[in-house]
Design an enzyme around this catalytic site. Structure first.
Site, PDB file in Angstrom:
ATOM      1  NE  ARG A   1     -23.722 -38.198   9.250  1.00  0.00           N
ATOM      2  CZ  ARG A   1     -23.614 -39.449   9.673  1.00  0.00           C
ATOM      3  NH1 ARG A   1     -24.401 -40.389   9.186  1.00  0.00           N
ATOM      4  NH2 ARG A   1     -22.735 -39.754  10.601  1.00  0.00           N
TER       5      ARG A   1
ATOM      6  CB  CYS B   1     -13.627 -40.968  11.581  1.00  0.00           C
ATOM      7  SG  CYS B   1     -12.927 -41.720  13.066  1.00  0.00           S
TER       8      CYS B   1
ATOM      9  CE  LYS C   1     -22.572 -47.936   7.747  1.00  0.00           C
ATOM     10  NZ  LYS C   1     -21.655 -47.076   8.501  1.00  0.00           N
TER      11      LYS C   1
ATOM     12  CB  CYS D   1     -17.721 -41.060  17.593  1.00  0.00           C
ATOM     13  SG  CYS D   1     -18.284 -42.628  16.885  1.00  0.00           S
TER      14      CYS D   1
ATOM     15  CB  CYS E   1     -16.421 -43.068   9.297  1.00  0.00           C
ATOM     16  SG  CYS E   1     -17.805 -43.854  10.159  1.00  0.00           S
TER      17      CYS E   1
ATOM     18  NE  ARG F   1     -26.929 -44.168   7.249  1.00  0.00           N
ATOM     19  CZ  ARG F   1     -25.987 -44.406   8.165  1.00  0.00           C
ATOM     20  NH1 ARG F   1     -24.835 -43.742   8.113  1.00  0.00           N
ATOM     21  NH2 ARG F   1     -26.168 -45.299   9.106  1.00  0.00           N
TER      22      ARG F   1
ATOM     23  CB  CYS G   1     -14.120 -47.637  15.965  1.00  0.00           C
ATOM     24  SG  CYS G   1     -15.425 -47.345  14.755  1.00  0.00           S
TER      25      CYS G   1
ATOM     26  CE  LYS H   1     -21.806 -45.489   4.500  1.00  0.00           C
ATOM     27  NZ  LYS H   1     -20.444 -45.450   5.069  1.00  0.00           N
TER      28      LYS H   1
END
Length: 567
Positions: free
Chosen positions: A73, A434, A210, A440, A483, A142, A479, A212
């Site tokens: 990414r 996603c 993470k 994934c 995302c 991110r 899931c 954001k």
């Protein structure tokens, strides 16, 4: 004297791993250099995330054994890519990936299907183009989001400048990244500055999870600002002059099925700050997450749980101490809608930009629709700036008006339309998914590969009920991690098991209201059956111009039980 038996709370394996590897180097370089190794160790695979890559396997092939592949990414602040950088990514995707580029929900590119032997040359090629993958994944910040639509005045340009400044200020400083991916060598830990490395912002163990950041300019909430850990809402005067920002904190989508201690959460509005304090405030928010985030339970480790547990007033006070400012009361603002501008549009400087719908974000060639080839030819010939949107779409900007017809014809020759209504229906253009299967490792159900066909079925159902042409935001994830931000959609579909989904309803057009669970699990063939009676009621009961999500909140939510209304 009684002995103190109070023990420090147990930390997760990830925390111990980061503490013992503060450079994040691990043995990644050694494994990359070993032709006999087909994958990284589990510990190195965790460290690899901070370098911008996930180790995965092709789940379609598991019956014949694991085929290890990697997702890589980019980190692209504000999603702005030069023509040269776009062409470099296009070529790298062909050479080292599966010949596709994936526009992510955080304005970056993902490369899929990369084998271990192609991992370092791909990452080096990205860096050679002056992009990076550092901190695109992992327990750090991110990609920093900023509005993708070309600026109508100086406000948009300044907001992008601040987003880039924040991105630079919060990037990790580990020397391992350059050693592994640029030099192609293990980091020399014999040198004191490497052996004793501590990141000046993140410390030895980085963040608990993470993080954001996003910037947004009202009234367009194209950033889904309240889903971010930290947001900056631009406040301007009537002439478009930036006065400052309203700070938001504590948003996040991730949750786990069956664990009601995890939940999607909208960020709190903390207060107003002057533009010159943006970087200081961003670093202070990072510091709070670093110091107060839960390092003993990764499911409770996001900043949103710090806000939930301690409250926005505590957070405001802590921020004022750390950033050295007194927040003013938040300034008035209003979000009216979200979404991207499709088709040909005029910029403030007289040049044009072209908004292109990229279904589920996948730039590829297929029969009758060769988007990847068409984009490469347009960028090579006309040199537009490329902008990626958080809704998985893209914008070609800074185009001379005289080039419009030529570009339209070139794209049409490859099956790519420019008129919005020919790019896809309103329903389709408002959809997101996603990646999910087959790459994934967290996916429980399909998303990207399944949503387009479901949209086709829903289009037919809505047309049958006299609701054709309606825009309804529909988002699907494989899931519950969210995302594609399904918990903000008018209809959110969240994978629970192969071919089975949870249905969430009631988000709004401005993306300022969380949806709620409507059905705990439905088989994919039965989704339209489950939605049909709701659409029938909506057709009968809706008020003039009332959207489906607003009808759900007005008419359906009061009829639901308290248990169903969670959260």
């Amino acid at each position: 004297m009684t002995a103190d038996t109070t023990a420090a709370p147990a930390r997760t394996h990830n925390e111990l791993l980061k503490e013992s590897n503060p450079t994040l180097a691990g043995t990644i370089a050694e494994t990359l250099a070993d032709p006999q190794a087909e994958c990284l160790s589990d510990d190195d695979a965790q460290l690899l995330k901070a370098h911008g890559s996930y180790q995965q396997d092709d789940r379609d092939l598991r019956k014949t054994g694991k085929k290890y592949i990697f997702m890589v990414r980019c980190r692209i602040p504000g999603g702005v890519v030069t023509p040269a950088q776009y062409l470099a990514c296009d070529e790298l995707a062909t050479r080292y990936g599966n010949n596709t580029l994936r526009v992510t929900s955080r304005q970056s590119f993902q490369f899929h299907g990369v084998v271990k032997g192609g991992l370092r040359p791909l990452v080096k090629g990205i860096n050679d183009s002056l992009l990076s993958t550092l901190a695109a994944c992992g327990d750090n910040t991110r990609n920093v989001l900023a509005p993708p639509t070309p600026a109508m005045n100086g406000l948009g340009t300044l907001v992008h400048k601040h987003a880039r400044q924040v991105a630079a200020a919060v990037a990790p400083c580990t020397p391992a990244y350059h050693a592994i991916w640029i030099d192609g060598q293990p980091l020399d830990l014999g040198i004191p500055e490497n052996r004793d490395f501590v990141d000046p912002l993140y410390g030895k163990t980085y963040l608990p999870r993470k993080f954001k950041f996003a910037f947004v300019i009202p009234p367009l909430n194209d950033m889904d600002i309240f889903t971010n850990c930290c947001g900056f809402i631009a406040i301007a005067d009537g002439q478009g002059k930036l006065l400052g920002y309203n700070l938001t904190a504590g948003g996040g989508m991730g949750r786990s099925h069956g664990n009601k201690d995890t939940f999607p959460r909208l960020a709190d509005v903390i207060g107003f700050l002057p533009p010159e304090k943006v970087v200081d405030v961003a670093k202070a928010v990072i510091g709070i997450h670093r110091d107060f985030g839960d390092r003993g339970n990764r499911k409770h480790a996001r900043l949103k749980y710090v806000l939930e547990d301690r409250g926005p007033e505590w957070f405001r006070g802590e921020m004022q101490q750390r950033a050295g400012l007194e927040f003013e009361e938040a300034r008035a603002f209003k979000f009216e809608k979200q979404g991207d501008a499709f088709g040909w549009n005029r910029q403030a400087d007289g040049r044009l930009f072209l908004g292109l719908f990229v279904e589920t974000g996948r730039i590829k060639d297929k029969d009758g629709w060769k988007l990847k080839t068409a984009l490469r030819q347009v960028v090579e010939r006309y040199q537009p700036e490329v902008r990626l949107t958080p809704a998985n779409n893209m914008i070609l900007a800074n185009i001379a008006p005289a080039q419009r017809d030529e570009i339209t014809k070139l794209l049409a020759a490859h099956g790519v339309e420019t008129e919005p209504e020919r790019q896809g229906s309103l329903l389709r253009r408002a959809s997101m998914a996603c990646v999910a299967l087959p790459t994934c490792g967290l996916a429980l159900a399909e998303a990207e590969r399944y949503l387009p066909s479901l949209i086709t079925r829903l289009e037919a159902l809505l047309a049958e009920l006299g609701l054709g042409g309606q825009e309804i935001t529909i988002r699907m994830t494989g899931c519950p991690n969210g995302c594609a931000r399904p918990y903000m959609a008018e209809i959110g579909l969240v994978g629970k098991a192969p071919g089975r989904y949870q249905i969430w309803l009631g988000g709004n057009e401005a993306c300022t209201r969380l949806a709620r669970v409507y059905v705990e699990m439905v088989k994919d063939p039965d989704i339209t059956t489950e939605l049909r009676p709701l659409f029938e009621r909506y057709a009968r009961e809706r008020r003039p111009a009332e959207r489906f999500g607003d009808w759900v909140a007005r008419a359906l939510w009061p009829q639901q039980s308290e248990a169903t209304n969670w959260p």
